[in-house]
Structures are given as C-alpha cells and as structure tokens.
Design an enzyme around this catalytic site. Structure first.
Site, PDB file in Angstrom:
ATOM      1  N   ARG A  92       0.816  -1.220   0.000  1.00  0.00           N
ATOM      2  CA  ARG A  92       0.000   0.000   0.000  1.00  0.00           C
ATOM      3  C   ARG A  92       0.846   1.265   0.000  1.00  0.00           C
ATOM      4  NH1 ARG A  92      -2.556   0.342   6.084  1.00  0.00           N
ATOM      5  NH2 ARG A  92      -0.844  -0.677   7.191  1.00  0.00           N
ATOM      6  N   ARG A  93       2.159   1.109   0.159  1.00  0.00           N
ATOM      7  CA  ARG A  93       3.038   2.290   0.156  1.00  0.00           C
ATOM      8  C   ARG A  93       4.389   1.891  -0.411  1.00  0.00           C
ATOM      9  NH1 ARG A  93       6.274   1.962   4.968  1.00  0.00           N
ATOM     10  NH2 ARG A  93       5.723   0.045   6.061  1.00  0.00           N
ATOM     11  N   TYR A 183      -9.569 -14.917  15.124  1.00  0.00           N
ATOM     12  CA  TYR A 183      -8.265 -14.970  14.469  1.00  0.00           C
ATOM     13  C   TYR A 183      -8.054 -16.298  13.734  1.00  0.00           C
ATOM     14  CZ  TYR A 183      -3.189 -14.801  13.860  1.00  0.00           C
ATOM     15  OH  TYR A 183      -1.928 -14.834  13.324  1.00  0.00           O
ATOM     16  N   LYS A 187      -8.137 -17.067   9.605  1.00  0.00           N
ATOM     17  CA  LYS A 187      -6.955 -17.683   8.989  1.00  0.00           C
ATOM     18  C   LYS A 187      -7.343 -18.980   8.278  1.00  0.00           C
ATOM     19  CE  LYS A 187      -3.618 -14.873  10.193  1.00  0.00           C
ATOM     20  NZ  LYS A 187      -3.050 -14.021   9.134  1.00  0.00           N
TER      21      LYS A 187
HETATM   22  N1  LIG Z   1       3.371 -12.308  14.904  1.00  0.00           N
HETATM   23  C1  LIG Z   1       3.195 -13.584  15.160  1.00  0.00           C
HETATM   24  O1  LIG Z   1       3.638 -14.119  16.197  1.00  0.00           O
HETATM   25  C2  LIG Z   1       2.448 -14.465  14.169  1.00  0.00           C
HETATM   26  C3  LIG Z   1       2.283 -15.813  14.451  1.00  0.00           C
HETATM   27  C4  LIG Z   1       1.663 -16.629  13.500  1.00  0.00           C
HETATM   28  C5  LIG Z   1       1.227 -16.080  12.307  1.00  0.00           C
HETATM   29  N2  LIG Z   1       1.366 -14.743  12.064  1.00  0.00           N
HETATM   30  C6  LIG Z   1       0.889 -14.232  10.762  1.00  0.00           C
HETATM   31  O2  LIG Z   1       2.004 -14.072   9.913  1.00  0.00           O
HETATM   32  C7  LIG Z   1       1.752 -13.003   9.002  1.00  0.00           C
HETATM   33  C8  LIG Z   1       2.913 -12.030   8.991  1.00  0.00           C
HETATM   34  O3  LIG Z   1       3.157 -11.552  10.285  1.00  0.00           O
HETATM   35  P1  LIG Z   1       4.236 -10.418  10.564  1.00  0.00           P
HETATM   36  O4  LIG Z   1       4.351 -10.251  12.040  1.00  0.00           O
HETATM   37  O5  LIG Z   1       5.439 -10.683   9.761  1.00  0.00           O
HETATM   38  O6  LIG Z   1       3.459  -9.163   9.938  1.00  0.00           O
HETATM   39  P2  LIG Z   1       3.680  -7.590  10.194  1.00  0.00           P
HETATM   40  O7  LIG Z   1       5.061  -7.301  10.586  1.00  0.00           O
HETATM   41  O8  LIG Z   1       2.581  -7.124  11.083  1.00  0.00           O
HETATM   42  O9  LIG Z   1       3.453  -7.037   8.698  1.00  0.00           O
HETATM   43  C9  LIG Z   1       2.191  -7.029   8.134  1.00  0.00           C
HETATM   44  C10 LIG Z   1       2.247  -6.641   6.675  1.00  0.00           C
HETATM   45  O10 LIG Z   1       0.897  -6.484   6.203  1.00  0.00           O
HETATM   46  C11 LIG Z   1       0.733  -5.169   5.709  1.00  0.00           C
HETATM   47  N3  LIG Z   1      -0.579  -4.621   6.088  1.00  0.00           N
HETATM   48  C12 LIG Z   1      -1.111  -4.575   7.325  1.00  0.00           C
HETATM   49  N4  LIG Z   1      -2.296  -3.940   7.286  1.00  0.00           N
HETATM   50  C13 LIG Z   1      -2.497  -3.572   6.001  1.00  0.00           C
HETATM   51  C14 LIG Z   1      -3.546  -2.876   5.330  1.00  0.00           C
HETATM   52  N5  LIG Z   1      -4.616  -2.420   5.978  1.00  0.00           N
HETATM   53  N6  LIG Z   1      -3.416  -2.676   4.011  1.00  0.00           N
HETATM   54  C15 LIG Z   1      -2.343  -3.118   3.347  1.00  0.00           C
HETATM   55  N7  LIG Z   1      -1.322  -3.771   3.909  1.00  0.00           N
HETATM   56  C16 LIG Z   1      -1.406  -3.997   5.238  1.00  0.00           C
HETATM   57  C17 LIG Z   1       1.822  -4.345   6.331  1.00  0.00           C
HETATM   58  O11 LIG Z   1       2.071  -3.230   5.500  1.00  0.00           O
HETATM   59  P3  LIG Z   1       2.489  -1.771   6.137  1.00  0.00           P
HETATM   60  O12 LIG Z   1       3.968  -1.892   6.436  1.00  0.00           O
HETATM   61  O13 LIG Z   1       2.190  -0.825   5.033  1.00  0.00           O
HETATM   62  O14 LIG Z   1       1.659  -1.593   7.366  1.00  0.00           O
HETATM   63  C18 LIG Z   1       2.981  -5.337   6.406  1.00  0.00           C
HETATM   64  O15 LIG Z   1       3.647  -5.404   5.174  1.00  0.00           O
HETATM   65  C19 LIG Z   1       0.428 -12.405   9.420  1.00  0.00           C
HETATM   66  O16 LIG Z   1      -0.589 -12.904   8.604  1.00  0.00           O
HETATM   67  C20 LIG Z   1       0.230 -12.880  10.831  1.00  0.00           C
HETATM   68  O17 LIG Z   1      -1.133 -13.000  11.174  1.00  0.00           O
HETATM   69  C21 LIG Z   1       1.975 -13.942  12.962  1.00  0.00           C
END
Ligand SMILES: NC(=O)c1ccc[n+]([C@@H]2O[C@H](COP(=O)([O-])OP(=O)(O)OC[C@H]3O[C@@H](n4cnc5c(N)ncnc54)[C@H](OP(=O)(O)O)[C@@H]3O)[C@@H](O)[C@H]2O)c1
Ligand SMILES: *[C@@H]1O[C@H](CO)[C@@H](O)[C@H](O)[C@H]1NC(C)=O
Length: 276
Positions: A92-93, A183, A187
C-alpha cells in the site's frame, strides 16, 4: 511479546519459576503434537542442480507484505538466493530500499480496497508469497477480516488470473475455519478459500509465535526468546526460519497440490536450508 518481556523484567525470580513451568508444559504439548511429515518427490534430488534449473527459467515472483517482519526477511532471502529474475513488491506504500541489491526490484503501490483496478500488478508472475496481515487490536474485527481474508483472497485471485501457478501463504498455527476464535477462524477460512482457486501448487505455513532476531542487544527480549524457545519447535519459530522455509520450499515438489507446513515442518525445513 512486549508484555512478556516486561513481565520477566518486573517479576525476576518468579519469572524463572514460570520458565520452568513453561518448560514442563512445552514438553507435554510437544509430545502430543506430532504430525506426519510432508512427503516430497524431489527430496533426494541434487538441490544445487534443482536450483540452477530453476534460475535458468527466469521466473517472476511477487511479495505481499514485504514491509512486515516476515516479508522483510523473506525479501532478503529471495535476493540472496537469486531464484528469480524479477521480484515485485506489492503493497500500500512505496518502500525506501537503497543499494545495488534492490536494482532489479519492482514496486507496485496499490489500493487494496480497489484491487480490481490494479490487476496489472498481479500479471505475469510464476510464484506469489503472502505475508500480509494485521491484528484485531490494530484494525478492529472488521478491519482484520478485510486484510487477513479479503485482501489476501482477492490478491490470490488476481494472481491466479494473471498466470501465477504457485502460491505461498503465511497463515498461523491453529488456523481452523470452524474455530470459535475470530483470528483462527479467519486464517482457516482464507486458507480454504485460496485453496479453492486451484493453484498448481499451494503451500500454507502455520508458524506459532514468530521470534524476531534483532541485531541490537535487548536483554529482556533475549530472555523472552529463550523463554519461548523453551516452548520447543511446535510453538515458536524465528522469523528467519519461516523465510528460509518459504524460499527453499519453492523448489521442492511435494506429492500433493496443497501442503500444510506446521510450525515443526517450518523449523526443520528452515534448519536444513540454513545448513547450506
Ligand atoms: N506475529 C506472530 O507471532 C504471528 C504468528 C503466527 C502467524 N502470524 C501471521 O504471519 C503473518 C505475517 O506476520 P508479521 O508479524 O510478519 O506481519 P507484520 O510485521 O505485522 O506485517 C504485516 C504486513 O501487512 C501489511 N498490512 C497490514 N495492514 C495492512 C492494510 N490495511 N493494508 C495493506 N497492507 C497492510 C503491512 O504493510 P504496512 O507496512 O504498510 O503496514 C505489512 O507489510 C500475518 O498474517 C500474521 O497474522 C503472525
Ligand atoms: C533467461 O534469460 C537469459 C539472459 O537474459 C537468456 O539467455 C535465456 O534464454 C532466458 N531463458 C529463458 C528460459 O527464457
């Protein structure tokens, strides 16, 4: 994560006791969490030869969520291993990425609310990686569903229509469309809906708690990491390993069209990739 870090900082000795408790719990949980390993037809092939053949095909891939924690590392891993002639970031950016390594990178800035208008960005890729996601806390329940389900599914649809044959989706441990937890339900639903699109190959990654390896030293976080590390390989995984597993897996040939990589599978694939 931060809450736990703070907890450990303030609790001191109690934290140690807690850690012990967690260790026992982890041992028990891990014991009951043995899934069958995935079978790969290509497992015995020479991986170096496999990689070279893949490189020569000048393939194109795109990444959704390259600004996120997993996406960032995934991009680095993809650049480093050089499997693709073209890498496109769809987000988005625009991201500020300076240096020679990023020369051939393409960035497509899209409005996820009007993705149809950006079909061209999804055109002509062989492989898609999705690390997109938000949380209910950040976006509210509706916003969470829009991002983690609607944006992901629409992107996959457009990619499929644009000729993409392989899709890699970062989901979550416990994803289940029949779950009562929003959640896990969302998923699980997006996993199933993307599967229905019928990619030639579709890999679902279900990591547990994502562990972020930071360069700077943060004692609290280090302790928290050890703490979660104690949950063993079924509960958590360093983000680096998720990225390595996603990239390595791209070249493998599983016997089934759809494969689900549980946390353990991610850890073992990520580890074997790190040894190379
Ligand atoms: N964190 C955990 O412990 C965990 C565990 C299991 C699974 N997961 C899953 O793994 C995946 C990745 O996690 P992560 O922690 O690496 O993700 P993250 O750091 O939160 O990054 C999320 C990404 O999604 C984009 N995004 C979020 N909201 C958006 C919106 N409204 N429109 C467009 N883009 C958007 C963000 O873009 P911007 O930079 O522009 O915001 C960023 O590139 C997720 O699906 C999460 O649910 C996470
Ligand atoms: C890939 O690109 C190289 C260099 O541009 C070219 O020589 C080769 O023929 C291409 N291979 C395919 C399969 O398109």
């Amino acid at each position: 994560m931060t809450i736990i870090t703070q907890l450990i900082a303030t609790l001191g000795k109690t934290a140690l006791f807690l850690a012990l408790l967690v260790l026992v719990l982890a041992a028990v949980l891990n014991y009951f969490d043995d899934a069958d390993p995935i079978k790969y037809a290509s497992m015995n092939q020479d991986t170096a030869a496999l990689e070279e053949t893949f490189r020569q095909q000048n393939k194109s891939c795109f990444i959704l969520g390259a600004s996120g924690e997993t996406g960032k590392v995934l991009l680095q891993e993809l650049l480093q291993r050089g499997f693709f002639s073209r890498i496109t970031l769809i987000g988005r950016r625009p991201l500020t990425l300076e240096g020679k390594a990023y020369e051939n990178l393409v960035q497509e800035v899209v409005d996820f609310e009007k993705l149809e208008d950006y079909a061209a960005a999804f055109q002509g890729h062989d492989v898609g990686y999705c690390c997109l996601g938000t949380t209910r806390a950040k976006a509210g329940a509706e916003g969470f569903i829009r991002v983690d389900h609607d944006y992901v599914l629409k992107s996959a649809e457009l990619a499929k229509a644009g000729g993409c044959t392989q899709f890699h989706l970062e989901s979550s441990r416990g994803a289940d469309k029949t779950s009562n937890f929003l959640y896990l339900k969302v998923k699980g639903q997006v996993e199933a809906d993307v599967e229905a699109l019928g990619f030639d190959r579709y890999a679902i990654y279900r990591p547990g708690v994502l562990l972020v390896d930071r360069q700077e030293s943060r004692p609290g976080e280090w302790l928290a990491r050890k703490f979660f590390g104690a949950f063993s390989s079924s509960m958590s995984v360093p983000i680096q390993m998720v990225a390595k597993a996603m990239v390595s897996n791209t070249l493998l040939q599983p016997e089934q069209k759809t494969e689900i990589l549980e946390n353990k599978d991610i850890v073992s694939l990520g580890k074997s990739a790190a040894e190379k």
